[in-house]
Scaffold this active site. Sequence first.
Site, PDB file in Angstrom:
ATOM      1  N   LYS A  95      48.393  27.370  37.386  1.00  0.00           N
ATOM      2  CA  LYS A  95      48.731  28.058  38.721  1.00  0.00           C
ATOM      3  C   LYS A  95      48.853  29.502  38.081  1.00  0.00           C
ATOM      4  CE  LYS A  95      52.762  27.992  40.460  1.00  0.00           C
ATOM      5  NZ  LYS A  95      54.037  27.694  40.885  1.00  0.00           N
TER       6      LYS A  95
ATOM      7  N   ASP B 281      50.007  26.645  44.858  1.00  0.00           N
ATOM      8  CA  ASP B 281      51.431  26.372  44.884  1.00  0.00           C
ATOM      9  C   ASP B 281      51.697  25.363  45.786  1.00  0.00           C
ATOM     10  OD1 ASP B 281      51.113  27.757  47.158  1.00  0.00           O
ATOM     11  OD2 ASP B 281      52.445  29.560  46.715  1.00  0.00           O
TER      12      ASP B 281
END
Length: 233
Positions: free
Chosen positions: A120, A138
């Site tokens: 991420k 996320d």
Amino acid sequence: MPARNVRPFLEALEAHWPDAKTELVYSDVYTLLVSVVLSAQATDISVNKATGPLFKVAATPQAIVNLGVEGVGRYIKSIGLWQGKARNVVALSEILVAQHGGAVPHDRAALEALPGVGRKTANVVLNVAFGEPTIAVDTHLFRLGNRTGLAPGSTPRAVEDQLLKRIPPDMLMHAHHWLILQGRYICKARLPECWRCNAAPWCGLKLKSPPPAEKPPSSKLRGRMTPIAIEDR
């Protein structure tokens, strides 16, 4: 969400968030990287409050190394999991100095090899700093992908893969920012504010939440909207 709805859904988000960008405050690739590492399971607001003073005294890898774990920790104690994050920020800075000449590498594998940096975080840096059309999943993107039917998946990586397949190539560069702001401020975790969502006509959520003055959604709808924390892996 039918394939025919994907583009108009995203176009509606783009119209609502025409200037969408990260809400983290940074000055270069390195301070962006540090800010994203610190933002794991923390709000951007809390990170900005901590990094403002931190970056005034140490805004380069060598300066962070010189400050040390204890020194960095003094500035970020207001952020969740600050002890581990302080260690990671110093450790990744040491690697940048020793192996990359103090520069943040434009390479996914090299980024993910840094302490505290997972897929991420790497996606955010590659997208925001290096202009790559990546999608950083996320908590907000994971929720929207599943709730709207845009990209259903049981894991962040599954949602990411679906988003990369379904989002038109010309929209990939900015889609992450449209989705994260939509999830943060409108399609909220416990109760989406569907009545003020201009993308609602194309959304796959069947039980849209009504305006506050109307009858609240059923307990069944509320039960389907429990937030899920996404760690950076």
